[in-house]
Design an enzyme around this catalytic site. Structure first.
Site, PDB file in Angstrom:
ATOM      1  N   CYS A   7       1.140  -1.165  -0.037  1.00 25.10           N
ATOM      2  CA  CYS A   7       0.083   0.019   0.123  1.00 25.10           C
ATOM      3  C   CYS A   7       0.714   1.059  -0.268  1.00 25.10           C
ATOM      4  O   CYS A   7       2.152   1.053  -0.243  1.00 25.10           O
ATOM      5  CB  CYS A   7      -0.812  -0.060   1.190  1.00 25.10           C
ATOM      6  N   ARG A  13      -3.248  -0.363   5.265  1.00 28.72           N
ATOM      7  CA  ARG A  13      -3.866  -1.559   4.659  1.00 28.72           C
ATOM      8  C   ARG A  13      -3.029  -2.914   4.505  1.00 28.72           C
ATOM      9  O   ARG A  13      -3.573  -3.908   4.582  1.00 28.72           O
ATOM     10  CB  ARG A  13      -4.259  -0.981   3.132  1.00 28.72           C
ATOM     11  N   ASP A 121      -8.060   4.063   0.980  1.00 25.41           N
ATOM     12  CA  ASP A 121      -7.329   4.312   2.164  1.00 25.41           C
ATOM     13  C   ASP A 121      -7.927   4.850   3.213  1.00 25.41           C
ATOM     14  O   ASP A 121      -8.762   5.839   3.257  1.00 25.41           O
ATOM     15  CB  ASP A 121      -6.347   5.513   1.487  1.00 25.41           C
TER      16      ASP A 121
END
Ligand code: 4NP
Length: 152
Positions: A7, A13, A121
């Site tokens: 990420c 994440r 996000d």
């Protein structure tokens, strides 16, 4: 089989993806996670990500953020990117077609309406966003595992 989750910051994440995948994996698999930026290098995951994972019995508290390295393109067999921006950054860092072939969008292994979509996000969001991301990543990990089993 060595799997890399990617990420942006490697604090929300991809640490969740690493932790969830490890909780589902047979022992002959190896999984790690990285970010495309080095801003959070050395940090543990975001405390909201740690708490969300813990709510589901997954411990990600000991992970440390690191940026992607050139050697990762050789070490890992599969490189899964959480969103399109990350995917494009990772592709731009790859050196040849063999490395490019390893890279995909994380949710592309899913068969339903999640295919071609992104793991959003959650950094600027709240706990409900982290829970939503956890559920998406959990589905993505199941789909990846099914695909890897089918292909082996
Ligand atoms: P991640 O979330 O890419 O899922 O780890 C983010 C973490 C940090 C930032 C952005 C996204 N940041 O801008 O610092």
């Amino acid at each position: 089989m060595k799997i890399l989750m990617v990420c942006l910051g490697n604090i929300c994440r991809s640490p969740l993806a690493e932790g969830i995948m490890k909780s589902k994996l047979p022992e002959n698999f190896f999984v790690d996670s990285v970010g495309t930026i080095s801003m959070h290098e050395g940090e543990h995951p975001d405390k909201r990500a740690i708490e969300t994972a813990a709510n589901h019995g997954v411990d990600i508290s000991k992970q440390r953020s690191r940026p992607i390295a050139n050697s990762d393109f050789e070490t890992f067999d599969k490189i899964y990117c959480m969103d399109t921006r990350v995917y494009e950054d990772v592709v731009s860092k790859s050196k040849n077609e063999e490395q490019r072939q390893k890279i995909s969008l994380f949710l592309d292994s899913t068969e339903n309406n999640l295919k071609n979509s992104e793991v959003p996000d959650p950094y600027w969001g709240g706990m409900n966003d982290f829970e939503h991301v956890f559920q998406l990543i959990d589905k993505g990990c199941d789909a990846i595992l099914n695909q890897l089993k089918t292909n082996n």
